[in-house]
Design a protein around this motif. Structure first.
Motif, PDB file in Angstrom:
ATOM      1  N   VAL A 219       0.161  -1.051  24.024  1.00  0.00           N
ATOM      2  CA  VAL A 219       0.114  -2.173  23.467  1.00  0.00           C
ATOM      3  C   VAL A 219      -1.512  -2.626  22.558  1.00  0.00           C
ATOM      4  O   VAL A 219      -1.506  -2.845  21.565  1.00  0.00           O
ATOM      5  CB  VAL A 219       0.506  -3.568  24.085  1.00  0.00           C
ATOM      6  N   LYS A 220      -2.472  -2.525  23.634  1.00  0.00           N
ATOM      7  CA  LYS A 220      -3.822  -2.730  23.058  1.00  0.00           C
ATOM      8  C   LYS A 220      -4.259  -1.767  22.137  1.00  0.00           C
ATOM      9  O   LYS A 220      -4.966  -2.009  21.099  1.00  0.00           O
ATOM     10  CB  LYS A 220      -4.664  -2.913  24.158  1.00  0.00           C
ATOM     11  N   GLU A 221      -3.884  -0.335  22.418  1.00  0.00           N
ATOM     12  CA  GLU A 221      -4.288   0.400  21.340  1.00  0.00           C
ATOM     13  C   GLU A 221      -3.440   0.464  20.154  1.00  0.00           C
ATOM     14  O   GLU A 221      -4.189   0.738  19.075  1.00  0.00           O
ATOM     15  CB  GLU A 221      -3.939   2.087  22.194  1.00  0.00           C
ATOM     16  N   THR A 222      -2.309  -0.049  20.206  1.00  0.00           N
ATOM     17  CA  THR A 222      -1.640  -0.175  18.720  1.00  0.00           C
ATOM     18  C   THR A 222      -2.151  -1.197  18.163  1.00  0.00           C
ATOM     19  O   THR A 222      -2.390  -1.155  16.884  1.00  0.00           O
ATOM     20  CB  THR A 222      -0.273  -0.568  19.232  1.00  0.00           C
ATOM     21  N   LEU A 223      -2.501  -2.492  18.692  1.00  0.00           N
ATOM     22  CA  LEU A 223      -3.126  -3.589  18.213  1.00  0.00           C
ATOM     23  C   LEU A 223      -4.535  -3.464  17.529  1.00  0.00           C
ATOM     24  O   LEU A 223      -4.855  -4.346  16.700  1.00  0.00           O
ATOM     25  CB  LEU A 223      -3.117  -4.789  18.977  1.00  0.00           C
ATOM     26  N   GLN A 224      -5.089  -2.371  17.900  1.00  0.00           N
ATOM     27  CA  GLN A 224      -6.299  -1.883  17.438  1.00  0.00           C
ATOM     28  C   GLN A 224      -6.312  -1.470  15.810  1.00  0.00           C
ATOM     29  O   GLN A 224      -7.166  -1.656  14.967  1.00  0.00           O
ATOM     30  CB  GLN A 224      -7.261  -0.842  18.378  1.00  0.00           C
ATOM     31  N   THR A 225      -5.276  -0.893  15.482  1.00  0.00           N
ATOM     32  CA  THR A 225      -5.016  -0.361  14.156  1.00  0.00           C
ATOM     33  C   THR A 225      -3.830  -0.931  13.438  1.00  0.00           C
ATOM     34  O   THR A 225      -3.549  -0.628  12.296  1.00  0.00           O
ATOM     35  CB  THR A 225      -4.701   1.374  14.392  1.00  0.00           C
ATOM     36  N   ALA A 226      -3.250  -1.931  13.837  1.00  0.00           N
ATOM     37  CA  ALA A 226      -2.069  -2.249  13.422  1.00  0.00           C
ATOM     38  C   ALA A 226      -2.000  -4.009  13.791  1.00  0.00           C
ATOM     39  O   ALA A 226      -2.644  -4.382  14.934  1.00  0.00           O
ATOM     40  CB  ALA A 226      -0.759  -1.697  13.860  1.00  0.00           C
ATOM     41  N   LEU A 227      -1.021  -4.598  12.930  1.00  0.00           N
ATOM     42  CA  LEU A 227      -0.944  -6.062  12.991  1.00  0.00           C
ATOM     43  C   LEU A 227      -0.014  -6.360  14.153  1.00  0.00           C
ATOM     44  O   LEU A 227       0.255  -7.415  14.597  1.00  0.00           O
ATOM     45  CB  LEU A 227      -0.764  -6.804  11.848  1.00  0.00           C
ATOM     46  N   SER A 228       0.851  -5.173  14.197  1.00  0.00           N
ATOM     47  CA  SER A 228       2.109  -5.566  15.441  1.00  0.00           C
ATOM     48  C   SER A 228       2.506  -4.325  16.000  1.00  0.00           C
ATOM     49  O   SER A 228       2.072  -3.364  15.742  1.00  0.00           O
ATOM     50  CB  SER A 228       3.181  -6.047  14.366  1.00  0.00           C
ATOM     51  N   VAL A 229       3.193  -4.615  17.077  1.00  0.00           N
ATOM     52  CA  VAL A 229       3.613  -3.457  18.045  1.00  0.00           C
ATOM     53  C   VAL A 229       5.119  -3.021  17.757  1.00  0.00           C
ATOM     54  O   VAL A 229       5.520  -2.124  18.511  1.00  0.00           O
ATOM     55  CB  VAL A 229       3.539  -3.858  19.357  1.00  0.00           C
ATOM     56  N   TYR A 230       5.673  -3.977  16.677  1.00  0.00           N
ATOM     57  CA  TYR A 230       6.909  -3.417  16.147  1.00  0.00           C
ATOM     58  C   TYR A 230       7.115  -2.984  14.400  1.00  0.00           C
ATOM     59  O   TYR A 230       6.177  -3.181  14.029  1.00  0.00           O
ATOM     60  CB  TYR A 230       7.861  -4.865  16.483  1.00  0.00           C
ATOM     61  N   GLU A 231       7.932  -2.138  14.558  1.00  0.00           N
ATOM     62  CA  GLU A 231       8.590  -1.737  13.172  1.00  0.00           C
ATOM     63  C   GLU A 231       9.737  -2.650  12.724  1.00  0.00           C
ATOM     64  O   GLU A 231      10.774  -2.873  13.725  1.00  0.00           O
ATOM     65  CB  GLU A 231       8.895  -0.143  13.569  1.00  0.00           C
ATOM     66  N   VAL A 232       9.674  -2.966  11.619  1.00  0.00           N
ATOM     67  CA  VAL A 232      11.021  -3.619  10.942  1.00  0.00           C
ATOM     68  C   VAL A 232      11.588  -2.919  10.053  1.00  0.00           C
ATOM     69  O   VAL A 232      10.641  -2.317   9.138  1.00  0.00           O
ATOM     70  CB  VAL A 232      10.565  -4.984  10.444  1.00  0.00           C
ATOM     71  N   ASP A 233      12.903  -2.534  10.040  1.00  0.00           N
ATOM     72  CA  ASP A 233      13.646  -1.775   9.111  1.00  0.00           C
ATOM     73  C   ASP A 233      13.720  -2.327   7.714  1.00  0.00           C
ATOM     74  O   ASP A 233      14.610  -3.162   7.629  1.00  0.00           O
ATOM     75  CB  ASP A 233      14.822  -1.100   9.725  1.00  0.00           C
ATOM     76  N   GLU A 234      12.623  -2.109   6.926  1.00  0.00           N
ATOM     77  CA  GLU A 234      12.838  -2.924   5.733  1.00  0.00           C
ATOM     78  C   GLU A 234      14.101  -2.464   4.768  1.00  0.00           C
ATOM     79  O   GLU A 234      14.707  -3.488   4.157  1.00  0.00           O
ATOM     80  CB  GLU A 234      11.689  -2.823   4.728  1.00  0.00           C
ATOM     81  N   GLU A 235      14.383  -1.258   4.578  1.00  0.00           N
ATOM     82  CA  GLU A 235      15.714  -0.768   3.862  1.00  0.00           C
ATOM     83  C   GLU A 235      16.791  -1.232   4.438  1.00  0.00           C
ATOM     84  O   GLU A 235      17.912  -1.706   3.734  1.00  0.00           O
ATOM     85  CB  GLU A 235      15.714   0.576   3.977  1.00  0.00           C
ATOM     86  N   LEU A 236      16.962  -1.667   5.903  1.00  0.00           N
ATOM     87  CA  LEU A 236      18.025  -2.144   6.300  1.00  0.00           C
ATOM     88  C   LEU A 236      18.362  -3.387   6.107  1.00  0.00           C
ATOM     89  O   LEU A 236      19.300  -4.047   5.909  1.00  0.00           O
ATOM     90  CB  LEU A 236      18.362  -1.799   7.914  1.00  0.00           C
ATOM     91  N   LEU A 237      17.278  -4.238   6.059  1.00  0.00           N
ATOM     92  CA  LEU A 237      17.008  -5.715   5.791  1.00  0.00           C
ATOM     93  C   LEU A 237      17.634  -5.811   4.262  1.00  0.00           C
ATOM     94  O   LEU A 237      18.403  -6.716   4.110  1.00  0.00           O
ATOM     95  CB  LEU A 237      15.687  -6.151   5.918  1.00  0.00           C
ATOM     96  N   GLU A 238      16.927  -5.138   3.702  1.00  0.00           N
ATOM     97  CA  GLU A 238      17.341  -5.200   1.915  1.00  0.00           C
ATOM     98  C   GLU A 238      18.911  -5.055   1.858  1.00  0.00           C
ATOM     99  O   GLU A 238      19.433  -5.795   1.041  1.00  0.00           O
ATOM    100  CB  GLU A 238      16.692  -4.454   1.384  1.00  0.00           C
TER     101      GLU A 238
END
Length: 267
Positions: free
Chosen positions: A68-87
């Motif tokens: 979690v800590k390593e991910t947040l050092q380079t990204a705003l979130s620890v989750y991926e959101v499937d944009e194409e599916l939402l659309e």
């Protein structure tokens, strides 16, 4: 964007607790997707998951904390959101949370995903062509579309020739129609569905000026279900915009509402 007469809710819950609440309120049948963590009631497991963690969560407590800590050092979130599916799912309601960016998908995650999908208007106005359009709200005598219709035409990436946004629909003379000679004619008689509109087209096609119009020569005459999509300023005004975008910029917008909301006049 949505269609059909009654606006049926299309709910996506991205937090497990909210999914349980939706079902407790008897609204579970309206859910169209969930988060990867939503697992109760078990029926939701048949729904597509719109989210996933950015790392494997099978490790122990310390390993997960490190990831979690390593991910947040380079990204705003620890989750991926499937944009194409939402659309693709076109939800009317997305439920998430703003309490913790780590415990579940946050509001920021959803906003970031949705913001990357430009709206209908932004895509339409960026089109290389900007055709001139005459919207006809009545056939005999002629009346142009007013009120919200001129604004919809402009938002759909075209130039509206008759009627002023926010003003009553104006009567129109045939001489004015011929003089402006629009690239495209969109017919939307007040209170008429597609079938009735097509049956009433003799009022236009029977005029001696009809065949000389640019739109007629180019096969750019379109009939719409004015009753459902253009004569009432309700939530489906988004569908009205979608119809105009499909008509005016077919290279950008697939004909999702063709045959139901609009059709090209066979000349």
């Amino acid at each position: 964007m949505c269609s059909d007469t009654a606006k049926v809710p299309r709910i996506i819950s991205l937090i497990a607790s909210a999914t349980e609440i939706v079902h407790a309120l008897g609204m579970g049948d309206f859910m169209v997707a969930r988060s990867h963590e939503c697992d109760f009631p078990t029926s939701v497991l048949s729904l597509p998951a719109c989210t996933s963690p950015k790392f494997a969560i099978s490790g122990n407590s310390r390993e997960i904390d490190t990831l979690v800590k390593e991910t947040l050092q380079t990204a705003l979130s620890v989750y991926e959101v499937d944009e194409e599916l939402l659309e693709r799912l076109q939800p009317t309601l997305i439920i998430t949370q703003s309490q913790c960016d780590v415990c579940a998908v946050s509001l920021r995650d959803v906003e970031a995903a949705l913001s990357r999908h430009i709206t209908i208007s932004e895509r339409a106005v960026a089109a290389p062509q900007r055709p001139t359009v005459a919207c006809l709200e009545w056939l005999e005598p002629l009346m142009a579309g007013g009120n919200w219709v001129p604004e919809l035409v402009e938002m759909a990436g075209a130039t509206n020739l008759f009627g002023i946004a926010g003003k009553h629909s104006p009567w129109l003379e045939w001489s004015d129609l011929c003089r402006h000679d629009p690239d495209c004619l969109v017919v939307m008689p007040c209170g008429f569905d597609l079938d009735r509109t097509e049956k009433q087209m003799y009022w236009l096609a029977g005029r001696p000026e009809w065949k000389s119009l640019r739109a007629v020569k180019r096969g750019q005459v379109y009939l719409t279900d004015g009753n459902q999509y253009f004569n009432r300023p309700g939530p489906r005004v988004v569908d009205s915009l979608q119809i105009l975008a499909e008509i005016l910029h077919p290279e950008l917008f697939p004909p999702e509402l063709e045959g139901r909301g609009w059709k090209r006049l066979e000349l």
